[in-house]
Design an enzyme around this catalytic site. Structure first.
Site, PDB file in Angstrom:
ATOM      1  N   ARG A   1       6.817 120.878 -50.723  1.00 51.12           N
ATOM      2  CA  ARG A   1       7.855 121.422 -49.829  1.00 51.12           C
ATOM      3  C   ARG A   1       9.185 120.687 -50.097  1.00 51.12           C
ATOM      4  NH1 ARG A   1       6.285 118.339 -44.106  1.00 51.12           N
ATOM      5  NH2 ARG A   1       7.624 116.535 -44.540  1.00 51.12           N
TER       6      ARG A   1
ATOM      7  N   TYR B   1      13.676 102.165 -45.228  1.00 49.04           N
ATOM      8  CA  TYR B   1      14.018 103.255 -46.152  1.00 49.04           C
ATOM      9  C   TYR B   1      15.129 102.829 -47.119  1.00 49.04           C
ATOM     10  CZ  TYR B   1      15.237 108.053 -47.571  1.00 49.04           C
ATOM     11  OH  TYR B   1      15.474 109.209 -48.280  1.00 49.04           O
TER      12      TYR B   1
ATOM     13  N   SER C   1      18.754 107.581 -52.621  1.00 46.22           N
ATOM     14  CA  SER C   1      19.388 108.103 -51.399  1.00 46.22           C
ATOM     15  C   SER C   1      20.708 107.357 -51.203  1.00 46.22           C
ATOM     16  CB  SER C   1      18.489 107.845 -50.191  1.00 46.22           C
ATOM     17  OG  SER C   1      19.208 108.034 -48.997  1.00 46.22           O
TER      18      SER C   1
ATOM     19  N   VAL D   1       0.537 108.916 -54.151  1.00 46.32           N
ATOM     20  CA  VAL D   1       1.204 108.215 -55.258  1.00 46.32           C
ATOM     21  C   VAL D   1       1.466 106.733 -54.983  1.00 46.32           C
ATOM     22  CG1 VAL D   1       2.214 110.173 -56.507  1.00 46.32           C
ATOM     23  CG2 VAL D   1       3.449 109.206 -54.551  1.00 46.32           C
TER      24      VAL D   1
ATOM     25  N   ILE E   1      20.347 116.403 -46.711  1.00 52.30           N
ATOM     26  CA  ILE E   1      19.859 117.677 -47.246  1.00 52.30           C
ATOM     27  C   ILE E   1      18.920 118.305 -46.221  1.00 52.30           C
ATOM     28  CG2 ILE E   1      18.768 118.793 -49.250  1.00 52.30           C
ATOM     29  CD1 ILE E   1      21.330 117.054 -49.883  1.00 52.30           C
TER      30      ILE E   1
ATOM     31  N   ASN F   1       9.685 112.067 -56.622  1.00 59.70           N
ATOM     32  CA  ASN F   1      10.330 112.670 -55.453  1.00 59.70           C
ATOM     33  C   ASN F   1       9.648 112.303 -54.131  1.00 59.70           C
ATOM     34  OD1 ASN F   1      11.837 115.047 -53.968  1.00 59.70           O
ATOM     35  ND2 ASN F   1       9.632 115.397 -53.646  1.00 59.70           N
TER      36      ASN F   1
ATOM     37  N   GLY G   1       5.164 114.890 -54.706  1.00 58.12           N
ATOM     38  CA  GLY G   1       5.539 115.390 -53.372  1.00 58.12           C
ATOM     39  C   GLY G   1       6.252 116.726 -53.419  1.00 58.12           C
TER      40      GLY G   1
ATOM     41  N   ALA H   1      15.944  99.822 -48.018  1.00 57.58           N
ATOM     42  CA  ALA H   1      15.402  98.801 -48.942  1.00 57.58           C
ATOM     43  C   ALA H   1      14.620  99.485 -50.061  1.00 57.58           C
ATOM     44  CB  ALA H   1      14.496  97.840 -48.186  1.00 57.58           C
TER      45      ALA H   1
END
Ligand code: NAD
Length: 243
Positions: free
Chosen positions: A12, A151, A138, A60, A184, A86, A9, A153
């Site tokens: 960007r 997210y 995260s 992926v 971020i 990522n 990923g 989990a």
């Protein structure tokens, strides 16, 4: 011989910043994205830093596509020395309104992808008896976050997977670590409302959002020999969001 890093990923956001930072450190760069086109700009920017760079399109979350991609990367670059897991998405919503499909999609892309890529790139690293794997977790995976059941989990699982892989692969010279970013500034967080953004800002000790390059710097350390005795660790990069 030059070393190769594959970053999922990395067309960007944080992934692109990591690719460019590792290119600056001398790694040849395999950029993974959903499409060839999405990775081209990062590839050009890496080449401008004097290293080899190629784009390898694959979803992926799909094991067969990862298998094909790893084969192509090995054919082109010979070794895989660094893997940065990522690629990730958010599909936020409160638990009681979240559909099963939304939950499953985030788990598949953020979590299963780490299994796919760690298994496949790990096999290549095992033969070399060296390697460094860095996962993007995260703060949501450490502490939970309302509206992010799926997210948080997936990222909590990534933390557990980091420690498991570190324990399984450590004796073979392969280190596995994770970073846990806070807020971020990337296209992922641009979609939050102003109200959500200022609520987050209020909780950050440094009273500013992080930049992708500030994640890339720590990832580069974990990929380098400067961290040769560091494995199974989760480094929070959040400007003091929690302490
Ligand atoms: P982003 O949305 O800007 O970039 C993610 C990239 O991943 C995109 O280019 C996208 O095309 C790619 N991607 C998505 N699904 C893919 C798939 N199935 N296969 C291949 N590529 C795929 O996101 P970002 O903010 O740069 O986040 C990067 C990572 O950092 C993610 O894992 C994210 O969860 C994590 N993270 C970000 C923040 C933040 O505040 N931005 C905070 C904590 C963790």
């Amino acid at each position: 011989m030059s070393k190769t890093a594959i970053i999922t990923g990395s067309g960007r956001g944080i992934g692109a910043a990591i690719a460019k930072r590792l290119a600056k450190d001398g790694f040849d760069i395999a950029i993974n994205e959903l499409s060839e086109e999405a990775g081209q700009q990062t590839a050009e920017e890496c080449r401008a830093l004097g290293v080899k760079a190629g784009v390898f399109a694959a979803d992926v979350s799909d094991y067969a596509q990862c298998e094909e991609m790893i084969k192509k990367v090995k054919d082109e670059f010979k070794t895989i020395d660094v893997l940065v897991n990522n690629a990730g998405i958010t599909r936020d919503g409160l638990l009681l309104r979240m559909s099963e499909e939304t939950y499953d999609t985030v788990i598949r892309i953020n979590q299963k992808s780490v299994f796919n890529m760690t298994k496949l790139a790990g096999a290549a690293m095992l033969r070399q008896k060296s390697g460094s794997i860095v996962n993007l977790a995260s703060v949501a995976g450490l502490y939970g976050n309302p509206g992010q059941m799926n997210y948080s989990a997936s990222k909590g699982a990534v933390i557990a997977m980091t420690k498991t892989a570190a324990k399984e692969l450590g004796s073979r010279g392969i280190r596995v670590n994770a970073v846990a970013p806070g807020f971020i500034q990337t296209p992922m967080t641009d979609k939050l409302t102003e109200e959500q953004k200022s609520a987050i800002l209020g909780q950050i000790a440094m009273k500013r959002y992080g930049q992708p390059e500030e994640i890339a710097n720590v990832v580069a350390f974990l990929c380098s020999d400067d961290s040769s005795y560091v494995t199974g660790q989760i480094i929070e990069i959040s400007g003091g969001l929690s302490m």
